[in-house]
Write an enzyme that holds these catalytic residues in place. Structure first.
Site, short mmCIF file in Angstrom:
data_model
loop_
_atom_site.label_atom_id
_atom_site.label_comp_id
_atom_site.label_asym_id
_atom_site.label_seq_id
_atom_site.Cartn_x
_atom_site.Cartn_y
_atom_site.Cartn_z
N TYR A 471 0.79 -1.24 0.00
CA TYR A 471 0.00 0.00 0.00
C TYR A 471 0.82 1.29 0.00
O TYR A 471 0.48 2.26 0.68
CB TYR A 471 -0.97 0.03 1.20
CG TYR A 471 -1.55 -1.31 1.59
CD1 TYR A 471 -2.17 -2.13 0.63
CD2 TYR A 471 -1.47 -1.78 2.89
CE1 TYR A 471 -2.71 -3.35 0.98
CE2 TYR A 471 -2.01 -3.01 3.24
CZ TYR A 471 -2.61 -3.80 2.28
OH TYR A 471 -3.13 -5.02 2.63
N HIS A 472 1.87 1.33 -0.81
CA HIS A 472 2.71 2.53 -0.84
C HIS A 472 2.95 3.03 -2.26
O HIS A 472 4.09 3.26 -2.66
CB HIS A 472 4.05 2.25 -0.15
CG HIS A 472 3.93 1.83 1.27
ND1 HIS A 472 4.86 1.01 1.91
CD2 HIS A 472 2.98 2.11 2.21
CE1 HIS A 472 4.50 0.81 3.16
NE2 HIS A 472 3.35 1.46 3.36
#
Length: 533
Positions: A471-472
């Protein structure tokens, strides 16, 4: 309706900008957010991240999917993104990590002048309200509450001990003098007052306390559809709100803070981007800018999962759910207990091989079974050890599916398209397998899910079958000075007036750590740049 500044996107960056710019009573600010107010029980209660991250159902979550990934067996991977004031800080694990100082010096070397470590550190300090107090590397008076975990689990300390089997030192501060080591995350939670233990999202930290300012308008449930352009200048934003289409006028600037997926998507819908992409979808080219949507980078992560012999973890079974229910009273009364857990309690920064100047791998240790982003539920108690490649060489892109603003963007991370990433990830999995077999975890260690025979081929097959984002996503409106840069170092869109991008999409390269704190820092510095004109 006319405002001085219009901000598209009420995520981490947008909340900071709206709060900081509206500090000046002489200017008017309008913040446009597609989601809700960001105040629900699920958002405020840290452990409820488990209910939101899966996107099933999509609670405060865009729940995007990717294009098929050729190097991951053709799988369509998953990309959760926050859909509420606070953005992904409303649904994340609240982990406060800045990355390695040299990451920012790399940005400056790539043409992002003024974004070196020495220049950005004051903005980290300005944002931070750390319960440990002020120091040369930490701020204590900022809006973003940062604290040690209220009720970490015994297994997490066992994880820290297990990582020492790799000769990895215990590290009490990943934002301190040295990033390498294993320890417990600090988290963005309120650490005093009536909200103690609650999530401190960017909205809770910056925006909610100032919502009554007369010069600040916040539109929720409002989808930004297109930037209004006149003679090379952004003059407003077209928005769909309450089934009506509104045109908001900007006297000074339109600022995109819709994230690494949303900001390039909105530029493309507005005719700003690669000419071939725009023409393919019948969108008139207002400004050719070839870098829009390019340079997508993300942390590819692989998860090792075990059942637990002990019940003192989080399990999605009757006993585990009862434990969560019993946690309500200590959470409500004292801001402690199981409901305060971020899930990912333990962390390690480590090196895939000797001789590296900085860690190239990060481990997240979660006190529950996390299989396919909580989309595959196991009733057993368990725990998960994640490992990700911090500075991937693979580059993907964000584009359009069609010209309909309501359709999600086309997301192609191109995971493992550069073979160097696979080699680093394999090395990381081997290290985690070694550490997870240490004696410290023996009281909990049950059956491993997804075991393999230990061969290189079997490990590679397991990675291709199960690895996915942690999730980056960043980089799709990269700042710099070259022809592929989308914004300059003041975050102005190249070749246009009255338009900036302020969010994780401007990062030239992915930092070595979690991306929420750096995104807030970017917005803090951007607010100063904007005020200077």
């Amino acid at each position: 309706m006319a405002y001085d500044y219009i901000i598209a996107g009420g995520g981490s960056a947008g909340c900071v900008l709206a709060a900081r710019l509206s500090e000046d009573p002489a200017v008017s600010v309008c913040l446009v957010e597609a989601g809700g107010q960001g105040k629900s029980f699920l958002i405020n209660t840290p452990a409820m991240v488990a209910a939101m991250v899966s996107g099933r159902p999509p609670l405060h979550n865009w729940a995007f999917g990717t294009e098929p990934q050729p190097h991951l067996n053709g799988r369509r991977c998953y990309q959760p993104r926050g859909k509420a004031l606070g953005g992904s800080s409303a649904i994340n694990a609240m982990l406060y990590v800045r990355g390695h100082p040299s990451d920012y010096d790399d940005w400056a070397d790539l043409g992002a002048e003024g974004w070196d470590w020495r220049s950005v550190l004051p903005y980290f300090l300005k944002s931070e309200g750390n319960s440990r107090g002020p120091s040369a590397l930490h701020g204590a008076g900022g809006p973003l509450q940062v604290t040690d975990q209220a009720s970490p689990h015994a297994i997490t300390q066992a994880f820290v001990q297990a990582m020492q089997s790799l000769q990895l030192p215990e590290n009490p501060d990943f934002n301190g003098p040295d990033q390498t080591g294993a320890g417990l995350f600090q988290v963005t939670q309120f650490h005093h007052g009536p909200r103690k233990g609650r999530r401190c999202s960017a909205a809770a930290a910056y925006l909610h306390p100032v919502m009554q300012r007369p010069n600040l308008t916040v539109l929720t449930g409002a989808l930004a559809e297109r930037i209004v352009m006149e003679k090379g200048r952004a003059t407003g934003l077209m928005v769909r709100h309450n089934r009506r289409r509104l045109t908001l006028s900007a006297r000074r600037e339109v600022i995109l803070s819709a994230g690494a997926f949303g900001s390039p998507h909105l530029l493309l819908l507005s005719g700003i981007g690669p000419e071939d992409e725009l023409r393919a979808h019948g969108i008139p080219v207002h400004h050719a800018l070839p870098g829009v949507g390019q340079n997508l980078q993300d942390h590819l992560d692989h998860t090792l999962i075990w059942r637990s012999l002990r019940p003192d973890v989080v399990g999605f079974n009757p006993a585990g759910l009862m434990r969560l229910l019993r946690g309500w009273r200590p959470f409500r009364d004292h801001g402690t207990g199981v409901l305060t857990t971020p899930g990912a309690e333990g962390c390690a920064f480590l090196h895939s091989r000797p001789g590296l100047q900085r860690p190239d791998l990060q481990a997240h240790f979660v006190i529950a079974i996390v299989d396919d982003h909580m989309r595959r539920i196991h009733l057993a108690n368990g725990y998960s050890a994640h490992i990700c490649v911090l500075r991937p060489h693979s580059r993907g892109s964000v584009g359009l599916q069609d010209a309909n603003p309501a359709r999600p963007p086309r997301i192609d991370p191109s995971f493992l398209s550069d073979p160097r990433d696979l080699q680093v990830l394999k090395a990381g999995v081997r290290l985690m397998e070694q550490a997870m077999s240490a004696d410290a975890l023996a009281p909990w260690r049950g059956r491993r899910l997804y075991p393999h025979d230990g061969s290189d081929a079997a490990l590679e097959a397991d990675i291709r079958a199960r690895a996915d984002t942690i999730y980056h996503p960043v980089g799709t409106c990269r700042m710099g000075r070259d022809e592929m840069a989308v914004v300059d170092p003041t975050l102005r869109v190249q070749g246009l007036d009255g338009l900036r991008v302020v969010d994780a999409s401007v990062m030239p390269t992915l930092i070595g750590g979690n991306t929420n704190a750096p995104t807030i820092m970017i917005a803090e510095r951007a607010a100063d740049l904007i005020r200077r004109g």
